[in-house]
Write an enzyme that holds these catalytic residues in place. Structure first.
Site, PDB file in Angstrom:
ATOM      1  N   ALA A  49      59.041  -2.532  -0.992  1.00 42.72           N
ATOM      2  CA  ALA A  49      58.108  -3.635  -1.267  1.00 42.72           C
ATOM      3  C   ALA A  49      58.889  -4.885  -1.644  1.00 42.72           C
ATOM      4  CB  ALA A  49      57.151  -3.263  -2.392  1.00 42.72           C
ATOM      5  N   GLU A  50      58.347  -6.056  -1.245  1.00 38.87           N
ATOM      6  CA  GLU A  50      59.054  -7.319  -1.436  1.00 38.87           C
ATOM      7  C   GLU A  50      59.280  -7.680  -2.892  1.00 38.87           C
ATOM      8  OE1 GLU A  50      56.082  -8.463   1.895  1.00 38.87           O
ATOM      9  OE2 GLU A  50      56.427  -6.709   0.633  1.00 38.87           O
ATOM     10  N   ASN A  51      58.473  -7.121  -3.802  1.00 39.33           N
ATOM     11  CA  ASN A  51      58.674  -7.444  -5.220  1.00 39.33           C
ATOM     12  C   ASN A  51      59.822  -6.649  -5.838  1.00 39.33           C
ATOM     13  OD1 ASN A  51      56.875  -5.229  -4.854  1.00 39.33           O
ATOM     14  ND2 ASN A  51      56.233  -5.352  -6.987  1.00 39.33           N
ATOM     15  N   GLY A  52      60.462  -5.762  -5.049  1.00 36.18           N
ATOM     16  CA  GLY A  52      61.687  -5.133  -5.529  1.00 36.18           C
ATOM     17  C   GLY A  52      61.610  -3.656  -5.858  1.00 36.18           C
ATOM     18  N   THR A  88      63.620  -9.628  -6.192  1.00 33.26           N
ATOM     19  CA  THR A  88      62.953  -9.951  -4.922  1.00 33.26           C
ATOM     20  C   THR A  88      63.930 -10.559  -3.911  1.00 33.26           C
ATOM     21  OG1 THR A  88      60.935 -10.910  -3.992  1.00 33.26           O
ATOM     22  CG2 THR A  88      62.154 -12.293  -5.524  1.00 33.26           C
TER      23      THR A  88
END
Length: 212
Positions: A49-52, A88
């Site tokens: 996921a892009e938030n890490g 991120t």
């Protein structure tokens, strides 16, 4: 035309069949976020996921959500064994370097060439492009999951997209409530028909030529 929970789950389950054990996969919001619920027999799949996060698991049961643990859309998630966190910047670095084997995204429109339009309807407020542009351009394979037609009954699969594009010629496979359609050099190939629909239903609701 809205989409019931049962149909959304059916599409997510079919999309999960395209994931091979050992893949690194990024999932968009909406129907794609249901896909981890159908990966129990593929323990080595790592959802990014892009938030890490790398290693997202199934949706948590009600009452067992962790307030500090969510996907890029802000919805609660669980973690698989071996999961990791990072910032991120690193998450987008993974995407831009081509480390994502497969991305599954929702869409507003897809063209017969595989153009993707999934981020804005002109005149409507949206939070922004998100990670879709990078994912569509850099993932090794792009699958779109969506309703076959919009709420007005208009086709979402078109010869040419009428909405602003996210990325050109990037979509490999389209999975809808009506069909599974492959995008290749010669256009759109009707691979499967979802019950209870017929070939005629699919052709009628598609705004582009279909090879069968």
């Amino acid at each position: 035309m809205g989409m019931g929970a049962e149909v959304r789950e059916k599409i997510a389950k079919r999309a999960a069949e395209e994931i091979e054990n050992g893949m690194i996969v990024n999932l968009g919001i909406g129907i794609p976020s249901l896909v981890p619920n159908y990966l129990k027999n593929k323990p080595q799949v790592m959802i990014q996921a892009e938030n890490g996060i790398l290693g997202i698991g199934p949706t948590p049961e009600s009452g067992y959500e962790d307030g500090a643990l969510c996907n890029a859309a802000g919805y609660p998630v669980t973690l698989e064994r071996g999961a990791s966190y990072f910032d991120t910047t690193t998450a987008f670095g993974m995407i831009r370097r081509g480390c994502i084997d497969l991305t599954i995204l929702g869409s507003l429109q897809v063209s017969e060439k595989g153009d993707l339009a999934n981020w804005i309807v002109p005149g409507k407020r949206v939070p922004g492009m998100g990670g879709a542009m990078e994912l569509a351009s850099k993932a090794k394979r792009v699958i779109v999951v969506m309703n076959h037609v919009n709420k007005n009954g208009d086709p979402k699969i078109l010869s040419t997209c009428t909405l602003p594009l996210t990325s050109k010629q990037c979509v490999d496979l389209i999975i809808t409530d009506m069909a599974v359609i492959e995008v290749n050099e010669s256009g759109l190939f009707l691979k499967e028909i979802m019950a209870p629909f017929t070939v005629e239903d699919v052709i009628r609701c598609t705004g582009a030529s279909l090879n069968t």
